[in-house]
Scaffold this active site. Structure first.
Site, mmCIF file in Angstrom:
data_model
loop_
_atom_site.group_PDB
_atom_site.id
_atom_site.type_symbol
_atom_site.label_atom_id
_atom_site.label_comp_id
_atom_site.label_asym_id
_atom_site.label_seq_id
_atom_site.Cartn_x
_atom_site.Cartn_y
_atom_site.Cartn_z
ATOM 1 N N SER A 105 4.159 -1.633 3.940
ATOM 2 C CA SER A 105 4.412 -3.005 4.393
ATOM 3 C C SER A 105 4.608 -3.932 3.193
ATOM 4 O O SER A 105 3.907 -3.806 2.194
ATOM 5 C CB SER A 105 3.216 -3.533 5.188
ATOM 6 O OG SER A 105 2.831 -2.610 6.156
ATOM 7 N N SER A 156 0.495 6.506 2.681
ATOM 8 C CA SER A 156 1.124 7.497 3.565
ATOM 9 C C SER A 156 2.397 8.061 2.953
ATOM 10 O O SER A 156 3.077 7.390 2.159
ATOM 11 C CB SER A 156 1.475 6.853 4.907
ATOM 12 O OG SER A 156 0.325 6.377 5.535
ATOM 13 N N GLU A 203 -15.674 -3.275 4.758
ATOM 14 C CA GLU A 203 -15.287 -3.755 6.083
ATOM 15 C C GLU A 203 -16.532 -3.995 6.906
ATOM 16 O O GLU A 203 -17.371 -3.123 7.011
ATOM 17 C CB GLU A 203 -14.413 -2.678 6.740
ATOM 18 C CG GLU A 203 -13.190 -3.219 7.413
ATOM 19 C CD GLU A 203 -13.463 -3.673 8.816
ATOM 20 O OE1 GLU A 203 -13.725 -4.880 8.976
ATOM 21 O OE2 GLU A 203 -13.429 -2.839 9.722
ATOM 22 N N GLN A 255 0.827 -1.208 0.000
ATOM 23 C CA GLN A 255 0.000 0.000 0.000
ATOM 24 C C GLN A 255 0.866 1.265 0.000
ATOM 25 O O GLN A 255 1.627 1.488 0.937
ATOM 26 C CB GLN A 255 -0.902 -0.006 1.228
ATOM 27 C CG GLN A 255 -1.925 1.131 1.232
ATOM 28 C CD GLN A 255 -2.871 1.052 2.412
ATOM 29 O OE1 GLN A 255 -2.476 1.308 3.540
ATOM 30 N NE2 GLN A 255 -4.106 0.669 2.151
ATOM 31 N N GLY A 256 0.727 2.066 -1.033
ATOM 32 C CA GLY A 256 1.472 3.326 -1.118
ATOM 33 C C GLY A 256 0.556 4.504 -0.877
ATOM 34 O O GLY A 256 0.216 5.231 -1.814
#
Lengths: 326, 395
Positions: B163, B131, B246, B128-129
């Site tokens: 991550s 932040s 979610e 995931q890019g």
């Protein structure tokens, strides 16, 4: 699995809460403990709603719902700061004639291991039930050597000191006594959750209206975070209480004793912390008798001691951890 | 309201339990935590087994290759997998929990055809890019710039807390396509293949002493416009669409993991001599652990409540925030107790005295990850205060 109340259950809660706020407004709650202030007719009306017999079968005069519904009702009663021996009446309704109808007002207490005993609502009670290890015993309050204490901590909860409890007449066996103690703890915890929600709502209202430095104090993060913590504590403890409530009806689905003990730890802390926050958010006004903040906090302290302390409950959970490893 | 399984849920649970009991015995030995290629390999093997058995994407819709199970069954899946000590989602986290659901909601049929199956089989690993060094809690202020050049975007900037970047095949990338628009209105969501030239991945050492995260440096990286998910400048909405996917199960694996760690701490306390008895004989400490267990039980009940609401159409506003900040607090408290139990055995991450003491210290530090990652506890407090309690915004 479904741990979300149905529409009917939410309506039941709202109905009880509206009725209570209407018949037991804050003005009467404030000095409910003073001699002569117990309103027997309002109590009978509360009973006529079915409040004390939610989980009693219809054949016994009850509403025929389940214990989780009783839990939800006590949550609503706690949020409305409803005064009176609510847990005692719910526990005694199936044992003592007249309690279900609100004609006979009960008090209930656990027999202490030694010494004098402090009993809530004894001064207005027609009957006293004593939870003992061998069962439940019934006593006539007028026969007791009891003193009504002049300054009860919660102005809505009259408290008497009984120097010595006589033995009394056995009306239920040891298993019933054990089960009622468990239910009593759970219902007090349910009221604590409602109390936590009620004090939060009071504080949020004030934070929205009160202005300092030219803006509502609720716009300051310092207060926002205090109040968000209150919200989180309420919702987490509510979850614990609901799960325990469902386990009374479905004991095969989990560990009921651990759930009830855990619920007490969470609900007791939530109500006490939120009540403190409520006073703090009100600032100087929170320290006055006229603002309701102290009523929530003091009721929380009373309920926290009902049928087992937080320390005892935490110990019980620890024991269950140990047992599950053994 | 019920806690017992319905008939179909009981059946789902029984079949799953039987399959898991068998499946976990066929797994190879888990790799060292610092061996990233090994971890990717291990997680892929497990994900492949789940896929073959029909348990990949339990909560994904059936038309996209998932099992289409109810939120309750997804909860049962996570519960049983943890009980069987099966591997957790591992490097598949971003793909299965975020990128996949985003592509299902907003991707083109071509993007879905190209990516979804690989996520489910475990063959495609995503990172995931989102932040950036200057865009944490205020994510929408991100500045990684994408300039349109023909059929490509040319992207330059820096991402952080990425991550699994060192073993990922794809990255879900948020870029700024309109620097003049309001900050939420100039963001675009792109799929970045990690073998594209111009990407520099630098591992970022955490307080746990491991390189779970990486920094991502992007220098004129060309990403085809066909890799854009949703419209140009509509990336903020695309990002948030996934949140509605979610259903209260986001932290189940973590919660069960923490419950296991607590169980291990109790056993450790019962075996560790102190004074005339063991650590467990200490009334104060024992009650503190009891209270922690009560809080974990309550969070488990809260999860069930949220999943129940999710199954009926949606979780109540604020529930996710209340859960996350409460959970972070419990992990911190458990860690504090762990130090009291470990005493001098807490002086190293190494296991001391033949006991699994290192895991307790690692878990203690994890409290920070829970209370910071994905929106700090203070941001969660703001969300509750403003959106649930209706308190006025500060500005």
């Amino acid at each position: 699995m479904d741990l979300d109340p149905s529409e009917d259950q939410r309506e039941l809660q709202q109905m009880v809460r509206r009725f209570s706020l209407d018949r037991f407004p804050a003005d009467t709650v404030r000095d409910f403990a003073a001699p002569g202030h117990f309103d027997r007719s309002a109590w009978r009306e509360l009973a006529e709603l079915g409040t004390f017999g939610i989980a009693l079968p219809e054949s016994a005069g009850g509403v025929g719902l389940r214990w989780i519904d009783t839990v939800l009702v006590h949550e609503a009663l706690g949020a409305a700061l409803t005064p009176g021996p609510l847990v005692a009446a719910t526990l005694a309704a199936g044992l003592v004639p007249g309690v279900l109808e609100g004609e006979v007002v009960p008090a209930i207490v656990e027999r202490p291991t030694h010494g004098a005993v402090v009993v809530e609502h004894l001064s207005v009670a027609d009957v006293l039930l004593v939870i003992e290890t061998d069962g439940i015993r019934q006593l006539d309050p007028s026969s007791l050597d009891a003193t009504l204490l002049a300054e009860p901590t919660d102005p809505a909860t009259p408290v008497s000191l009984v120097r010595e409890l006589p033995l009394g007449e056995l009306i239920a066996n040891a298993d019933t006594a054990k089960h009622l103690r468990l239910l009593g703890s759970l219902l007090a915890s349910a009221q604590l959750v409602g109390n936590a929600e009620g004090s939060t709502a009071l504080a949020v209202n004030y934070a929205q209206e009160r202005e300092q430095f030219g803006r509502p104090i609720g716009s300051f993060q310092g207060l926002k975070h205090l109040l968000a913590d209150c919200y989180a504590r309420t919702e987490v403890s509510r979850s614990a209480v609901w799960a325990a409530g469902v386990l009374v009806d479905e004991p095969e689905a989990g560990d009921l004793h651990r759930a009830v003990a855990g619920a007490r730890v969470l609900a007791g802390r939530a109500a006490a912390e939120n009540g403190k926050t409520c006073v703090q958010v009100h600032g100087g006004m929170g320290f006055t008798w006229e603002v309701d903040a102290h009523l929530f906090l003091k009721r929380a302290w009373i309920l926290e001691t009902a049928f087992g302390s937080i320390d005892e409950a935490a110990e019980q959970v620890a024991e269950s951890l140990s047992a599950s490893l053994a | 309201m019920h806690l017992r399984d319905s008939e179909s849920d009981a059946e789902f649970r029984a079949e799953l339990r039987a399959w898991l009991a068998d499946a976990v015995t066929t797994l190879p030995a888990p790799p060292d935590a610092t061996d990233w290629p090994g971890r990717r390999q291990f997680d892929t093997v497990w994900q492949n087994m789940l896929f073959e058995a029909g348990y990949a994407g339990v909560n994904w819709p059936a038309e996209y290759g998932g099992r289409g199970a109810t939120p309750t069954q997804h909860l049962i899946f996570l519960e049983e997998a943890a009980a069987a000590k099966a591997p957790d989602v591992g490097v598949g986290f971003v793909g299965q929990m975020h990128a996949g659901p985003t592509l299902i909601a907003e991707g083109t049929p071509e993007q879905q055809a190209h990516h979804l199956r690989g996520i489910l089989t475990g063959d495609h690993v995503w990172c995931q890019g989102f932040s950036e060094p200057g865009a944490g809690s205020d994510l929408a202020s991100l500045r990684t710039r994408a300039i349109r050049d023909g059929d490509d975007y040319v992207v330059t900037g820096q991402k952080i807390w990425t991550s699994h970047a060192m073993v990922a095949d794809y990255c879900e990338l948020l870029v700024r396509t309109d620097p003049d628009a309001a900050k939420h209105k100039g963001i675009t969501w792109l799929i970045l293949p990690m073998d594209t030239p111009g990407i520099d991945v630098r591992p970022l050492m955490t307080v746990q002493g491991s390189a779970e995260f990486a920094e991502l440096f992007l220098d004129e990286v060309r990403i085809p416009v066909a890799n854009r998910v949703g419209e140009e400048n509509d990336g903020w909405r695309v990002t948030n669409v996934t949140l509605s996917f979610e259903r209260g199960t986001g932290f189940v694996g973590e919660l069960l993991d923490t419950t296991n760690i607590m169980g291990e701490l109790v056993e450790l306390a019962q075996r560790t001599p102190r004074g005339a008895g063991t650590v467990w004989d200490d009334d104060g400490l024992r009650r503190d652990i009891g209270a922690i267990a009560a809080e974990l039980d309550a969070l488990w009940a809260f999860t069930k409540r949220n999943v129940s609401q999710g199954a009926k159409g949606g979780m109540a506003m604020g529930s996710g925030s209340a859960f996350k900040m409460s959970y972070a607090t419990v992990v911190h408290k458990l860690g504090d107790i762990a130090l009291r139990v470990l005493d001098r055995s807490s002086l190293a991450f190494d296991d001391i005295g033949g006991e699994s003491t290192g895991a307790q210290i690692h878990h203690k530090l994890k409290g920070f990850a829970v209370g910071i990652g994905g929106g700090t506890s203070q941001i969660q407090q703001n969300i509750i205060a403003e959106r649930v309690l209706g308190l006025p915004r500060e500005r």
